[in-house]
Design an enzyme around this catalytic site. Sequence first.
Site, PDB file in Angstrom:
ATOM      1  N   LYS A  82       0.837  -1.198   0.000  1.00  0.00           N
ATOM      2  CA  LYS A  82       0.000   0.000   0.000  1.00  0.00           C
ATOM      3  C   LYS A  82       0.872   1.248   0.000  1.00  0.00           C
ATOM      4  O   LYS A  82       1.869   1.305   0.716  1.00  0.00           O
ATOM      5  CB  LYS A  82      -0.887  -0.030   1.257  1.00  0.00           C
ATOM      6  CG  LYS A  82      -2.133   0.820   1.142  1.00  0.00           C
ATOM      7  CD  LYS A  82      -3.093   0.497   2.281  1.00  0.00           C
ATOM      8  CE  LYS A  82      -4.402   1.229   2.109  1.00  0.00           C
ATOM      9  NZ  LYS A  82      -5.179   0.790   0.944  1.00  0.00           N
ATOM     10  N   LYS A  90      -6.251   5.850   5.067  1.00  0.00           N
ATOM     11  CA  LYS A  90      -7.055   4.793   5.680  1.00  0.00           C
ATOM     12  C   LYS A  90      -6.944   4.805   7.203  1.00  0.00           C
ATOM     13  O   LYS A  90      -7.928   4.603   7.899  1.00  0.00           O
ATOM     14  CB  LYS A  90      -6.641   3.434   5.112  1.00  0.00           C
ATOM     15  CG  LYS A  90      -7.666   2.370   5.387  1.00  0.00           C
ATOM     16  CD  LYS A  90      -7.569   1.226   4.428  1.00  0.00           C
ATOM     17  CE  LYS A  90      -8.674   0.230   4.691  1.00  0.00           C
ATOM     18  NZ  LYS A  90      -8.636  -0.895   3.783  1.00  0.00           N
ATOM     19  N   ASP A 109      -5.097  -4.448   4.297  1.00  0.00           N
ATOM     20  CA  ASP A 109      -4.669  -4.506   2.889  1.00  0.00           C
ATOM     21  C   ASP A 109      -3.342  -3.798   2.643  1.00  0.00           C
ATOM     22  O   ASP A 109      -3.137  -3.230   1.577  1.00  0.00           O
ATOM     23  CB  ASP A 109      -5.768  -3.942   1.979  1.00  0.00           C
ATOM     24  CG  ASP A 109      -6.023  -2.459   2.237  1.00  0.00           C
ATOM     25  OD1 ASP A 109      -5.617  -1.957   3.298  1.00  0.00           O
ATOM     26  OD2 ASP A 109      -6.607  -1.800   1.349  1.00  0.00           O
ATOM     27  N   GLU A 150     -22.944  -1.893  -6.687  1.00  0.00           N
ATOM     28  CA  GLU A 150     -23.952  -1.129  -7.439  1.00  0.00           C
ATOM     29  C   GLU A 150     -23.384  -0.497  -8.718  1.00  0.00           C
ATOM     30  O   GLU A 150     -24.053  -0.419  -9.742  1.00  0.00           O
ATOM     31  CB  GLU A 150     -24.511  -0.033  -6.536  1.00  0.00           C
ATOM     32  CG  GLU A 150     -25.958   0.290  -6.864  1.00  0.00           C
ATOM     33  CD  GLU A 150     -26.515   1.279  -5.871  1.00  0.00           C
ATOM     34  OE1 GLU A 150     -27.133   2.245  -6.318  1.00  0.00           O
ATOM     35  OE2 GLU A 150     -26.294   1.099  -4.646  1.00  0.00           O
ATOM     36  N   HIS A 157     -12.690 -10.964  -3.314  1.00  0.00           N
ATOM     37  CA  HIS A 157     -11.642 -10.498  -2.393  1.00  0.00           C
ATOM     38  C   HIS A 157     -11.518 -11.438  -1.188  1.00  0.00           C
ATOM     39  O   HIS A 157     -12.531 -11.821  -0.610  1.00  0.00           O
ATOM     40  CB  HIS A 157     -11.983  -9.118  -1.816  1.00  0.00           C
ATOM     41  CG  HIS A 157     -12.065  -8.021  -2.822  1.00  0.00           C
ATOM     42  ND1 HIS A 157     -12.260  -6.709  -2.482  1.00  0.00           N
ATOM     43  CD2 HIS A 157     -11.952  -8.030  -4.176  1.00  0.00           C
ATOM     44  CE1 HIS A 157     -12.289  -5.963  -3.576  1.00  0.00           C
ATOM     45  NE2 HIS A 157     -12.114  -6.739  -4.609  1.00  0.00           N
ATOM     46  N   GLU A 176      -4.246  -9.165   1.420  1.00  0.00           N
ATOM     47  CA  GLU A 176      -5.498  -9.107   0.660  1.00  0.00           C
ATOM     48  C   GLU A 176      -5.252  -9.740  -0.712  1.00  0.00           C
ATOM     49  O   GLU A 176      -4.290  -9.388  -1.389  1.00  0.00           O
ATOM     50  CB  GLU A 176      -5.955  -7.654   0.467  1.00  0.00           C
ATOM     51  CG  GLU A 176      -7.284  -7.589  -0.285  1.00  0.00           C
ATOM     52  CD  GLU A 176      -7.688  -6.174  -0.707  1.00  0.00           C
ATOM     53  OE1 GLU A 176      -8.732  -5.709  -0.244  1.00  0.00           O
ATOM     54  OE2 GLU A 176      -6.942  -5.551  -1.491  1.00  0.00           O
TER      55      GLU A 176
HETATM   56  P1  0O2 Z   1      -6.091   0.246  -3.898  1.00  0.00           P
HETATM   57  O1  0O2 Z   1      -5.215   1.328  -4.390  1.00  0.00           O
HETATM   58  O2  0O2 Z   1      -6.522  -0.685  -4.990  1.00  0.00           O
HETATM   59  O3  0O2 Z   1      -5.576  -0.483  -2.706  1.00  0.00           O
HETATM   60  P2  0O2 Z   1     -11.570  -0.160   2.097  1.00  0.00           P
HETATM   61  O4  0O2 Z   1     -10.424  -1.141   1.895  1.00  0.00           O
HETATM   62  O5  0O2 Z   1     -11.815   0.165   3.545  1.00  0.00           O
HETATM   63  O6  0O2 Z   1     -11.454   1.048   1.210  1.00  0.00           O
HETATM   64  P3  0O2 Z   1     -13.376  -2.295   2.014  1.00  0.00           P
HETATM   65  O7  0O2 Z   1     -14.880  -2.302   1.891  1.00  0.00           O
HETATM   66  O8  0O2 Z   1     -12.788  -2.796   3.286  1.00  0.00           O
HETATM   67  O9  0O2 Z   1     -12.873  -0.857   1.635  1.00  0.00           O
HETATM   68  O10 0O2 Z   1     -12.697  -3.151   0.915  1.00  0.00           O
HETATM   69  P4  0O2 Z   1     -13.177  -3.827  -0.398  1.00  0.00           P
HETATM   70  O11 0O2 Z   1     -14.590  -3.577  -0.747  1.00  0.00           O
HETATM   71  O12 0O2 Z   1     -12.750  -5.241  -0.234  1.00  0.00           O
HETATM   72  O13 0O2 Z   1     -12.312  -3.057  -1.512  1.00  0.00           O
HETATM   73  C1  0O2 Z   1     -10.962  -2.831  -1.365  1.00  0.00           C
HETATM   74  C2  0O2 Z   1     -10.233  -2.755  -2.703  1.00  0.00           C
HETATM   75  O14 0O2 Z   1     -10.993  -3.368  -3.754  1.00  0.00           O
HETATM   76  C3  0O2 Z   1      -9.978  -1.338  -3.200  1.00  0.00           C
HETATM   77  O15 0O2 Z   1      -8.790  -0.890  -2.656  1.00  0.00           O
HETATM   78  C4  0O2 Z   1      -9.893  -1.537  -4.713  1.00  0.00           C
HETATM   79  O16 0O2 Z   1      -8.648  -2.094  -5.074  1.00  0.00           O
HETATM   80  C5  0O2 Z   1     -10.941  -2.597  -4.951  1.00  0.00           C
HETATM   81  N1  0O2 Z   1     -12.281  -2.025  -5.171  1.00  0.00           N
HETATM   82  C6  0O2 Z   1     -13.344  -2.124  -4.347  1.00  0.00           C
HETATM   83  N2  0O2 Z   1     -14.406  -1.527  -4.872  1.00  0.00           N
HETATM   84  C7  0O2 Z   1     -14.027  -1.025  -6.063  1.00  0.00           C
HETATM   85  C8  0O2 Z   1     -14.712  -0.293  -7.096  1.00  0.00           C
HETATM   86  O17 0O2 Z   1     -15.889   0.016  -7.006  1.00  0.00           O
HETATM   87  N3  0O2 Z   1     -13.986   0.036  -8.197  1.00  0.00           N
HETATM   88  C9  0O2 Z   1     -12.668  -0.299  -8.341  1.00  0.00           C
HETATM   89  N4  0O2 Z   1     -12.048   0.074  -9.457  1.00  0.00           N
HETATM   90  N5  0O2 Z   1     -11.991  -0.972  -7.376  1.00  0.00           N
HETATM   91  C10 0O2 Z   1     -12.657  -1.336  -6.265  1.00  0.00           C
HETATM   92  P5  0O2 Z   1      -8.469   0.651  -2.470  1.00  0.00           P
HETATM   93  O18 0O2 Z   1      -7.894   0.793  -1.117  1.00  0.00           O
HETATM   94  O19 0O2 Z   1      -9.651   1.482  -2.838  1.00  0.00           O
HETATM   95  O20 0O2 Z   1      -7.402   0.989  -3.518  1.00  0.00           O
END
Ligand code: 0O2
Length: 236
Positions: A82, A90, A109, A150, A157, A176
């Site tokens: 990261k 975060k 992650d 959505e 994941h 992750e």
């Molecule tokens: P990066 O730069 O890829 O690491 P959070 O981790 O808290 O933001 P959550 O709900 O715990 O969110 O995690 P989730 O839903 O498992 O998603 C985490 C990662 O999945 C994101 O990391 C993105 O890589 C990918 N991701 C999730 N949703 C989307 C989306 O709608 N569009 C795209 N393009 N990627 C998505 P990061 O930290 O955002 O970014």
Amino acid sequence: MANQKGNIQEYISEKTREILVGRLSSEKFRGFLKENTRKVETMFTYYHCALMEVETKFKVLNEELSLSRDHTPIETIKTRLKSMDSLVEKVERCGVGFSVESIMENINDIAGIRIICSFQDDIYSLVDSFLGQDDITLIEKKDYIANPKENGYRSLHLIVSVPIYLEKQKRDMKVEVQFRTIAMDFWASLEHKIKYKKDIPESKSTKLVNELKLCADITADLDRKMQEIRQELAEV
Ligand code: 0O2
């Protein structure tokens, strides 16, 4: 995801430079990093080791599974640590305490690996084989392929814990793992770029969101059709 950092020392030097030139937005985090440079360096090194362990596991699975198939299930493997900016964002957003222990406990992650396959079925076979390994502990699973977001985002994941064996200790590290098809990855990369592009007028952004949703539906159809064709070929 941020780019793969091939050399961990290069990565840490870059992070240290970020601290020294004060590019990091958070004053509090900057202070924490200055006082804990060595601990943060060690933390990133452990995550880098965990990524190497998991990457090797998928390379091994790919070799073995390709013996029994007419194709190799994995097209590409991407790893990343990261970025510091993303970690700061975060840590602040989640209200995590400013200590290495708290960051490692609460942020899942820091080490990320993306497995890109041609076919959706291969994703589920790989997930089963990987989670069946006795040193892998599943912490969390989100199946956005079965239940797309959505906006149309699809991927599977996992957050897992994997042991790394160091000179005098064994440590369980969280990684992750994201699984996508080529089509899902193509879509997500463009969507990610648009999401982080600033200054898009609202009228244009609504249009882009709708168009991306349409593209997500088309890629889901494409994945289904490609899977069916492969199945038919296998039956010939
Ligand atoms: P990066 O730069 O890829 O690491 P959070 O981790 O808290 O933001 P959550 O709900 O715990 O969110 O995690 P989730 O839903 O498992 O998603 C985490 C990662 O999945 C994101 O990391 C993105 O890589 C990918 N991701 C999730 N949703 C989307 C989306 O709608 N569009 C795209 N393009 N990627 C998505 P990061 O930290 O955002 O970014």
